[in-house]
Design a protein around this motif. Structure first.
Motif, short mmCIF file in Angstrom:
data_model
loop_
_atom_site.label_atom_id
_atom_site.label_comp_id
_atom_site.label_asym_id
_atom_site.label_seq_id
_atom_site.Cartn_x
_atom_site.Cartn_y
_atom_site.Cartn_z
N GLN A 61 11.30 13.66 56.90
CA GLN A 61 12.10 14.56 55.61
C GLN A 61 12.38 15.72 55.54
OE1 GLN A 61 12.32 12.71 52.61
NE2 GLN A 61 11.24 10.96 53.76
N ASN A 62 12.16 16.15 57.09
CA ASN A 62 12.37 17.32 57.59
C ASN A 62 14.03 17.09 57.88
OD1 ASN A 62 10.34 18.56 56.33
ND2 ASN A 62 9.72 19.42 58.66
N ALA A 63 14.47 16.59 58.28
CA ALA A 63 15.55 16.27 58.67
C ALA A 63 16.64 15.94 57.58
CB ALA A 63 15.93 14.63 59.45
N ARG A 64 16.31 15.37 56.31
CA ARG A 64 17.39 15.17 54.77
C ARG A 64 17.16 16.62 54.36
NH1 ARG A 64 15.94 10.42 51.24
NH2 ARG A 64 17.67 11.77 51.10
N GLN A 65 16.03 17.16 54.66
CA GLN A 65 16.50 18.80 53.93
C GLN A 65 17.28 20.11 54.77
OE1 GLN A 65 12.99 20.75 53.18
NE2 GLN A 65 11.29 18.82 51.88
N LEU A 66 17.50 19.77 56.00
CA LEU A 66 18.87 20.65 56.77
C LEU A 66 19.44 19.61 56.68
CD1 LEU A 66 18.91 22.32 59.08
CD2 LEU A 66 18.40 20.31 60.84
N LEU A 67 19.68 18.71 56.43
CA LEU A 67 21.30 18.42 56.01
C LEU A 67 21.51 18.67 55.14
CD1 LEU A 67 23.28 15.89 57.32
CD2 LEU A 67 22.70 14.80 55.16
N GLN A 68 21.22 18.91 53.97
CA GLN A 68 21.07 19.47 53.04
C GLN A 68 21.78 20.40 52.67
OE1 GLN A 68 17.95 18.16 50.52
NE2 GLN A 68 18.31 15.94 50.02
N ALA A 69 21.13 21.67 53.63
CA ALA A 69 20.92 22.70 54.10
C ALA A 69 22.60 23.12 54.65
CB ALA A 69 19.81 23.58 54.83
N LEU A 70 22.87 22.08 55.54
CA LEU A 70 23.90 22.42 56.00
C LEU A 70 25.15 22.59 55.63
CD1 LEU A 70 23.71 20.25 59.45
CD2 LEU A 70 23.51 22.95 59.58
N ALA A 71 24.85 21.15 54.23
CA ALA A 71 25.77 20.68 52.80
C ALA A 71 26.22 22.92 52.46
CB ALA A 71 26.15 19.45 52.36
N ARG A 72 25.09 22.90 51.99
CA ARG A 72 25.04 24.09 50.67
C ARG A 72 25.72 24.87 52.18
NH1 ARG A 72 20.01 22.73 49.86
NH2 ARG A 72 18.45 24.00 51.12
N ARG A 73 25.31 25.39 53.07
CA ARG A 73 26.34 26.40 53.81
C ARG A 73 27.66 25.84 53.64
NH1 ARG A 73 21.33 26.60 54.86
NH2 ARG A 73 20.36 28.65 55.26
N ILE A 74 28.11 24.42 54.04
CA ILE A 74 29.06 24.35 53.63
C ILE A 74 30.38 24.45 52.60
CG2 ILE A 74 31.07 22.78 54.04
CD1 ILE A 74 29.31 21.39 56.05
N GLU A 75 29.42 24.31 51.26
CA GLU A 75 29.97 24.97 50.38
C GLU A 75 30.34 26.19 50.48
OE1 GLU A 75 31.23 21.86 48.53
OE2 GLU A 75 30.70 20.14 49.72
N HIS A 76 29.20 26.69 50.42
CA HIS A 76 29.25 28.45 50.38
C HIS A 76 30.43 28.58 50.95
CE1 HIS A 76 28.00 32.25 49.78
NE2 HIS A 76 27.81 32.49 51.55
N LYS A 77 31.36 28.05 51.94
CA LYS A 77 31.08 28.95 53.32
C LYS A 77 33.21 28.33 52.59
CE LYS A 77 34.32 28.18 57.85
NZ LYS A 77 33.59 28.22 58.85
N SER A 78 33.43 27.16 52.00
CA SER A 78 34.73 26.80 51.45
C SER A 78 34.62 27.56 50.26
CB SER A 78 33.88 24.75 50.76
OG SER A 78 35.33 24.70 49.97
N GLY A 79 33.87 27.61 49.23
CA GLY A 79 33.84 28.75 47.98
C GLY A 79 34.58 29.79 48.60
N LYS A 80 33.90 30.35 49.45
CA LYS A 80 34.75 31.65 49.70
C LYS A 80 35.91 31.67 50.09
CE LYS A 80 31.48 33.33 52.84
NZ LYS A 80 30.99 34.32 53.87
N SER A 81 36.68 30.09 51.03
CA SER A 81 37.57 30.60 51.69
C SER A 81 38.66 30.28 50.11
CB SER A 81 37.92 29.91 52.22
OG SER A 81 36.28 29.37 53.31
N LYS A 82 38.31 29.28 49.19
CA LYS A 82 39.34 29.37 48.68
C LYS A 82 39.23 30.84 48.05
CE LYS A 82 37.10 24.98 46.75
NZ LYS A 82 36.49 24.55 45.56
N LYS A 83 38.71 31.80 47.53
CA LYS A 83 38.72 33.47 47.35
C LYS A 83 40.14 33.81 47.76
CE LYS A 83 34.64 34.00 45.64
NZ LYS A 83 33.01 35.13 45.29
N VAL A 84 40.63 33.76 49.29
CA VAL A 84 40.84 34.35 50.71
C VAL A 84 42.66 33.29 50.27
CG1 VAL A 84 39.99 35.83 51.38
CG2 VAL A 84 40.22 33.66 52.41
N VAL A 85 42.49 32.00 50.49
CA VAL A 85 43.74 31.45 50.92
C VAL A 85 44.45 31.41 49.83
CG1 VAL A 85 43.67 28.73 50.79
CG2 VAL A 85 42.22 29.62 52.32
N LYS A 86 45.52 31.31 49.60
CA LYS A 86 46.70 31.61 48.51
C LYS A 86 47.09 29.99 48.13
CE LYS A 86 50.54 28.91 51.85
NZ LYS A 86 50.34 27.67 50.98
#
Length: 379
Positions: A61-86
């Motif tokens: 179950q901790n592995a599942r939570q870690l996977l969710q945390a990884l997904a959140r970090r990907i989404e956060h990085k994607s959100g920041k990228s959208k602000k600077v990418v044309k």
């Protein structure tokens, strides 16, 4: 060790290895380290982005939570990228950027790995019983293996869909999709087949039957004999089970074939993948048709498999046209070159959630999409 790919790692000072399983066809990671509950999400994310796989030895179950945390970090990085990418210059560029982001996300999340015993048990604390789900998707197993947690969760989700089924109003019943077989969750194309007048009830071919949903519908509409084809063994098994469950197998012969069976029919139906792009995994071949190979193959061979005055029903979305991946002129040219003419066309708007999701990167194309049933005949 079998002929399967092998994944290797060092643990307790020893080099170890196991069979590697990936439904996406990805090769085993070259660098693997042991990870457990002490690993924090930031470190895990950095390692995964660098291409280091994490073979989990901690609590499931901790592995599942870690996977969710990884997904959140990907989404956060994607959100920041959208602000600077044309902004994408065209719908085609938007599509390719979206696919690129999907592929990168999948690669990163696939770096969290699980060990499996030969009987599909997961030797971790609080691990669920996944034997039935794994057996349904993978078949029998004879040796331990390693696979990604992300793949397992997708497999579990597909198993639930298989048990529950998808309600198909036109059938007055349910279709139970197998893992890796395209689920008929978008029902608008089924309604087109249900409402179009049949040219004959004697015989029909269903090309690329998948779950068997269109073969079952033709049987319900009174077609006395249907030959349903597919190349994929999972699809063939899935179709047979669904047709049996719906009481239609006595009218339908399910056979393995590349597009057409032998002979001619007064009705030939095909619902090919709608988007001409390269799949990122074998499972995506139900959605993506590289260079429109299946579509062009169906059109090229249709006239030779139609009886006189027979009709070919092509079910196709125009999403590819809105994405700039295929033009209407190209489609019409392929129809003409195949010695075919268009008898008529019925259209329907999609009603799935993405069609109205303004946050979807492909919203402009999805909101304009129309699904059509093209009635074709030999010239």
């Amino acid at each position: 060790m079998s002929d399967y790919p092998v994944i290797s790692w060092t643990e307790d000072g020893e080099t170890r290895s196991a069979r590697w399983h990936s439904e996406s066809g990805s090769p085993p990671p070259k660098k693997v380290i042991i990870a457990d509950d002490k690993l924090n999400a930031d470190t895990a994310y950095r390692l995964a982005c660098e291409g280091t796989a994490l073979l989990w030895r901690g609590d499931f179950q901790n592995a599942r939570q870690l996977l969710q945390a990884l997904a959140r970090r990907i989404e956060h990085k994607s959100g920041k990228s959208k602000k600077v990418v044309k902004v994408a210059a065209s719908p085609t560029e938007a599509f390719h950027l979206h696919r690129q982001a999907q592929s990168q996300r999948a690669r990163t999340l696939a770096m969290l790995l699980l060990p499996f015993d030969a009987d599909y048990r997961i030797p971790l604390r609080r691990a669920p019983d996944v034997q039935q789900a794994c057996s349904g998707a993978y078949g029998s197993s004879t040796e331990p293996f390693v696979a990604s947690l992300r793949e397992l969760l997708g497999l579990i989700g597909a198993h639930e869909w298989r048990k529950k089924g998808v309600e198909i109003p036109a059938l007055e019943g349910r279709i139970h999709p197998y893992y890796g077989v395209f689920s008929p969750v978008r029902g608008e194309y089924i309604n087109l087949v249900a409402d179009t007048p049949l040219p004959s009830t004697a015989l029909a071919f269903d090309i690329g039957t998948g779950t068997g949903v269109l073969a079952a519908l033709l049987a319900k509409r009174g077609v006395k004999r249907i030959v349903a084809t597919d190349q994929d063994q999972r699809a063939l098994n899935c179709a047979r089970e669904n047709l049996t469950r719906l009481g239609a197998l006595k009218q339908v012969e399910v056979i393995q074939a590349d597009l057409f069976p032998e002979g001619r029919a007064p009705l030939v139906v095909c619902n090919p993948p709608w988007v001409p792009a390269r799949p990122n995994s074998p499972i995506e071949y139900a959605v993506y048709d590289p260079e429109s190979r299946m579509l062009r193959g169906f059109l090229a061979g249709l006239a030779a498999h139609l009886e006189p005055k027979g009709e070919g029903w092509l079910i196709l979305s125009d999403l590819a046209e809105h994405l700039g991946l295929r033009s209407r002129e190209e489609l019409l040219a392929w129809i003409d070159a195949a010695g075919l003419k268009v008898l008529g066309k019925s259209d329907i708007r999609p009603h799935h959630p993405r069609a109205s999701d303004t946050q979807d990167p492909l919203h402009a194309a999805r909101s304009a999409e129309v699904t059509s049933l093209w009635r074709l005949a030999a010239k």
